[in-house]
Design a protein around this motif. Structure first.
Motif, PDB file in Angstrom:
ATOM      1  N   GLU A   1      -2.772  -4.528  -6.528  1.00  0.00           N
ATOM      2  CA  GLU A   1      -1.875  -4.972  -5.458  1.00  0.00           C
ATOM      3  C   GLU A   1      -2.511  -6.094  -4.636  1.00  0.00           C
ATOM      4  O   GLU A   1      -1.847  -7.049  -4.256  1.00  0.00           O
TER       5      GLU A   1
ATOM      6  N   ASN B   1       0.856  -1.184   0.000  1.00  0.00           N
ATOM      7  CA  ASN B   1       0.000   0.000   0.000  1.00  0.00           C
ATOM      8  C   ASN B   1       0.893   1.236   0.000  1.00  0.00           C
ATOM      9  O   ASN B   1       1.332   1.690   1.050  1.00  0.00           O
TER      10      ASN B   1
ATOM     11  N   PRO C   1     -11.823  -2.836  -2.479  1.00  0.00           N
ATOM     12  CA  PRO C   1     -10.777  -1.891  -2.049  1.00  0.00           C
ATOM     13  C   PRO C   1     -11.354  -0.505  -1.752  1.00  0.00           C
ATOM     14  O   PRO C   1     -12.324  -0.084  -2.376  1.00  0.00           O
TER      15      PRO C   1
ATOM     16  N   VAL D   1      -6.778  -1.903   3.646  1.00  0.00           N
ATOM     17  CA  VAL D   1      -6.908  -1.342   2.301  1.00  0.00           C
ATOM     18  C   VAL D   1      -8.222  -1.725   1.613  1.00  0.00           C
ATOM     19  O   VAL D   1      -8.515  -1.214   0.535  1.00  0.00           O
TER      20      VAL D   1
ATOM     21  N   SER E   1      -5.577   0.121  -5.252  1.00  0.00           N
ATOM     22  CA  SER E   1      -5.215  -1.062  -4.464  1.00  0.00           C
ATOM     23  C   SER E   1      -5.621  -2.375  -5.123  1.00  0.00           C
ATOM     24  O   SER E   1      -5.117  -3.434  -4.759  1.00  0.00           O
TER      25      SER E   1
END
Length: 186
Positions: free
Chosen positions: A78, A45, A70, A55, A75
Motif C-alpha cells: 500500500e 490502511n 512499515p 503506518v 502495509s
C-alpha cells in the motif's frame, strides 16, 4: 470588538496562514532527502486513508535516500502504491522489508519549476494575509459606524493593521527566499 482585540485576532490568523505556507514547503523537493517530503502522502490502511507516519517509520540515512519501514508487512504494498501514485516523481525500491527512495539529482529545469511553484505558494499566503487585513479593516469601520470607536482610533487601527500585514509579508518572503536558495543549491 475593540482595537487590540481586532489586531490580536488578525495577527493570530496571519500566523496560521504563515504556518500553512511553512507546512506546504515541507513537501517540496529540494534535491535533498527529507522525511517531511512524505507528510502529505496518505496510505490505505485497512480501508482508512492514514498519513504515512502512522503506518511506517520514515528515516533518512543519508542526504539522497529515504528509508520507509512499515510497522506491519501488510502495509508495504500500500505504501509503495501511494508513492507511485503521488506527484513526487520518486521510484520506490521494495526489498520485501523496507522501501528505499533514492533522490535523483534535479535538473536546472526541475529546480526552476519548483521555484515557480514556491513563489506561487508564497503569493497565495500573502493573499490570505491581505484578506485578513481587509476583514480587520472592516471590523474597524463597523466599530466606528457603531460609535464604539472614534475616527482617529479607526485610522490608527488601520495603520497598525497595515504594519502587521507588512511584517507577515516580510516573514513569508524570508521563508520563501530561504527555501529558494535551498532548491537552487547544486
Amino acid at each position: 470588538m475593540n482595537a487590540p482585540q481586532i489586531l490580536k485576532d488578525s495577527e493570530d490568523r496571519m500566523e496560521k496562514a504563515t504556518d500553512v505556507f511553512r507546512n506546504d514547503l515541507k513537501g517540496l523537493r529540494t534535491g535533498r532527502a527529507s522525511p517531511q517530503m512524505l507528510d502529505a502522502l496518505r496510505v490505505d490502511n485497512y480501508g482508512t486513508m492514514s498519513p504515512i507516519r502512522d503506518v511506517a517509520s520514515v528515516t533518512c540515512p543519508d542526504a539522497a535516500t529515504i528509508v520507509i519501514k512499515p510497522y506491519t508487512a501488510d502495509s508495504l504494498k500500500e505504501i509503495e502504491k501511494a508513492i507511485r501514485a503521488s506527484d513526487l516523481g520518486l521510484a520506490p525500491n521494495n526489498d520485501g522489508k523496507v522501501i528505499r527512495l533514492t533522490m535523483p539529482a534535479m535538473s536546472g529545469d526541475q529546480r526552476k519549476k519548483i521555484v515557480a511553484q514556491l513563489k506561487k505558494s508564497a503569493e497565495a499566503a500573502k493573499v490570505s494575509c491581505r484578506n485578513i487585513r481587509r476583514d480587520g479593516n472592516k471590523h474597524f469601520e463597523d466599530a466606528e459606524k457603531a460609535k464604539t470607536m472614534t475616527e482617529d482610533d479607526r485610522d490608527k487601527g488601520k495603520t497598525k493593521m497595515q504594519d502587521l500585514l507588512k511584517a507577515y509579508e516580510g516573514k513569508i518572503d524570508e521563508i520563501a527566499n530561504k527555501k529558494e536558495k535551498e532548491v537552487m543549491e547544486q
